[in-house]
Design a protein around this motif. Sequence first.
Motif, PDB file in Angstrom:
ATOM      1  N   CYS A 361      87.407 -12.145  86.363  1.00 14.88           N
ATOM      2  CA  CYS A 361      88.511 -12.351  86.834  1.00 14.88           C
ATOM      3  C   CYS A 361      89.236 -13.642  86.208  1.00 14.88           C
ATOM      4  O   CYS A 361      90.397 -13.865  86.572  1.00 14.88           O
ATOM      5  CB  CYS A 361      88.519 -12.759  88.275  1.00 14.88           C
ATOM      6  SG  CYS A 361      87.510 -14.208  88.674  1.00 14.88           S
ATOM      7  N   ASN A 376      95.189 -16.629  83.045  1.00  7.80           N
ATOM      8  CA  ASN A 376      96.171 -16.063  83.717  1.00  7.80           C
ATOM      9  C   ASN A 376      96.582 -14.648  83.259  1.00  7.80           C
ATOM     10  O   ASN A 376      96.780 -13.927  84.190  1.00  7.80           O
ATOM     11  CB  ASN A 376      97.539 -16.976  83.823  1.00  7.80           C
ATOM     12  CG  ASN A 376      97.536 -18.344  84.508  1.00  7.80           C
ATOM     13  OD1 ASN A 376      96.933 -18.089  85.675  1.00  7.80           O
ATOM     14  ND2 ASN A 376      97.935 -19.445  84.176  1.00  7.80           N
ATOM     15  N   LEU A 379      93.845 -12.688  85.103  1.00 10.12           N
ATOM     16  CA  LEU A 379      94.066 -12.737  86.461  1.00 10.12           C
ATOM     17  C   LEU A 379      95.162 -11.690  86.768  1.00 10.12           C
ATOM     18  O   LEU A 379      95.043 -10.873  87.469  1.00 10.12           O
ATOM     19  CB  LEU A 379      94.544 -13.964  86.553  1.00 10.12           C
ATOM     20  CG  LEU A 379      94.430 -14.086  88.535  1.00 10.12           C
ATOM     21  CD1 LEU A 379      93.612 -13.670  88.978  1.00 10.12           C
ATOM     22  CD2 LEU A 379      94.957 -15.472  88.652  1.00 10.12           C
ATOM     23  N   ASP A 380      96.354 -11.711  85.829  1.00 16.46           N
ATOM     24  CA  ASP A 380      97.505 -11.013  86.048  1.00 16.46           C
ATOM     25  C   ASP A 380      96.961  -9.479  86.034  1.00 16.46           C
ATOM     26  O   ASP A 380      97.311  -8.381  86.968  1.00 16.46           O
ATOM     27  CB  ASP A 380      98.404 -10.951  85.035  1.00 16.46           C
ATOM     28  CG  ASP A 380      99.407 -12.400  85.309  1.00 16.46           C
ATOM     29  OD1 ASP A 380      99.247 -12.945  86.322  1.00 16.46           O
ATOM     30  OD2 ASP A 380      99.966 -13.004  84.346  1.00 16.46           O
ATOM     31  N   MET A 383      95.138  -8.700  89.226  1.00 12.72           N
ATOM     32  CA  MET A 383      95.865  -8.346  90.381  1.00 12.72           C
ATOM     33  C   MET A 383      96.363  -6.866  90.388  1.00 12.72           C
ATOM     34  O   MET A 383      96.772  -6.211  91.556  1.00 12.72           O
ATOM     35  CB  MET A 383      96.605  -9.419  90.549  1.00 12.72           C
ATOM     36  CG  MET A 383      96.143 -10.781  90.775  1.00 12.72           C
ATOM     37  SD  MET A 383      94.826 -10.783  92.261  1.00 12.72           S
ATOM     38  CE  MET A 383      95.976 -10.403  93.490  1.00 12.72           C
ATOM     39  N   GLY A 408      95.385 -15.534  92.458  1.00 14.63           N
ATOM     40  CA  GLY A 408      96.121 -14.356  92.266  1.00 14.63           C
ATOM     41  C   GLY A 408      96.804 -14.068  93.360  1.00 14.63           C
ATOM     42  O   GLY A 408      97.962 -13.782  93.257  1.00 14.63           O
TER      43      GLY A 408
END
Length: 434
Positions: A361, A376, A379-380, A383, A408
């Motif tokens: 993640c 990030n 993570l994007d 999500m 997130g």
Amino acid sequence: MSTTIQEQFTDRIPDEELLNCMRCGFCLPACPTYVETQDEVHSPRGRIALMKAVRDGLITEYEEVEHSLNVCLGCRACEPACPAGVNYGSMLEEARAIFQEQKKKSFKEKATRKVVFDQLFPNQKRMKQATGLLSFYQRSGLQKVTRKIGFMRLFPKHLAEMEKALPKVPKGIKRESNYFPVNKTNEKTVAFFTGCLMDTMFFETNQSTIKLLQLAGCNVHIPQTQNCCGALHGHSGELEGARQLAKKNIEAFEECEADYIITNAGGCGAFLHDYDHLLRDEPEWKERAEVFASKITDFTSILVDMKFHEQNTLQLTEEIATYQDSCHLRNVMGVKDAPRKLIKSISNVTYQELPRADQCCGSAGIYNIVQPEMSNQILDHKMEDVKGTKAHTIVTTNPGCLLQMKLGIQKEGLQDTIRAVHLADYLIEALQEK
């Protein structure tokens, strides 16, 4: 300096380990940083090639090598994907340690590392004090004032976002007992590894875990002299500090004759599981570490083995739930099915498998702080997969993953429709609403 690093690589990273990599490429689709960059420098086989080049003296400028190693999440998803059984994780940690030991550090970096690795995480009293300050910040109204006046804009954007995602820290952390017995036949005696972050910021999750173990039929001991597992040290190039913590933990749990040593944090569990490797070169500790490591068990595994989900009625209001694997729980400890089985046993909960749940993640200890851009980016994409499940709840089994998924949700503005929760707390909810 260059000769010293090469000599250290020669002495500490065996050539046969490096040569085990066949360059087949099976690791590539499993590696999050390669998936994001499509750059061999940021793949497991690429990093192994860089290590070997340093060892052979083919590389004498190390900036790119160190950068590649630091960008690695250390998720170890490459290991189960590797047909040759390459021990990538241990080579990564050894290489990072060599660079940390040999590089010249600024006064600021030295001071920061000393505070974090020598004074904070190994000292549970200081961890509780730090957590107490965070609790005061949240409960006193200072957090609201700080946000209102825009103070957090003085910090980097990713840190300001993380501050919004922090969970509410419990007030007055105190455990009334260190032994929790049960009156059941066929009970097991277990020792619970409470952890440093888990027993402060996530204290209630630890309490939930103890309750679940009791309901499953476990007498639960909590050794008082246990310490931080050392994972943060090991992943950050502080291997000697990790070894010292490992020895203290082995001694602490030897005093308690337990069938299992239970963890509820995938990152901690995996590092404890590898103590035998960490102390392999110390004859007086090697065998003791092997006994210790053989007892490490994730709480989900023992709950399933003792049929907790069959003995107790689990029920929640109707919702969709998904599960994000803890990388180290899955890739190092091999625990994949038990958490899913427990979630699926809850009445009214529809389980929806998360696409690429086995991919990191982007949390990876403090990776989301020191490598925010890559974190990030990962993570994007994570999500996007979460939204595709239409889940109301994201379940995790590791504090770093939990904080990252909360982040997130915060970034996507989904606080009103999705939540993230540790599996131990989720199961307690299901028991309370039965």
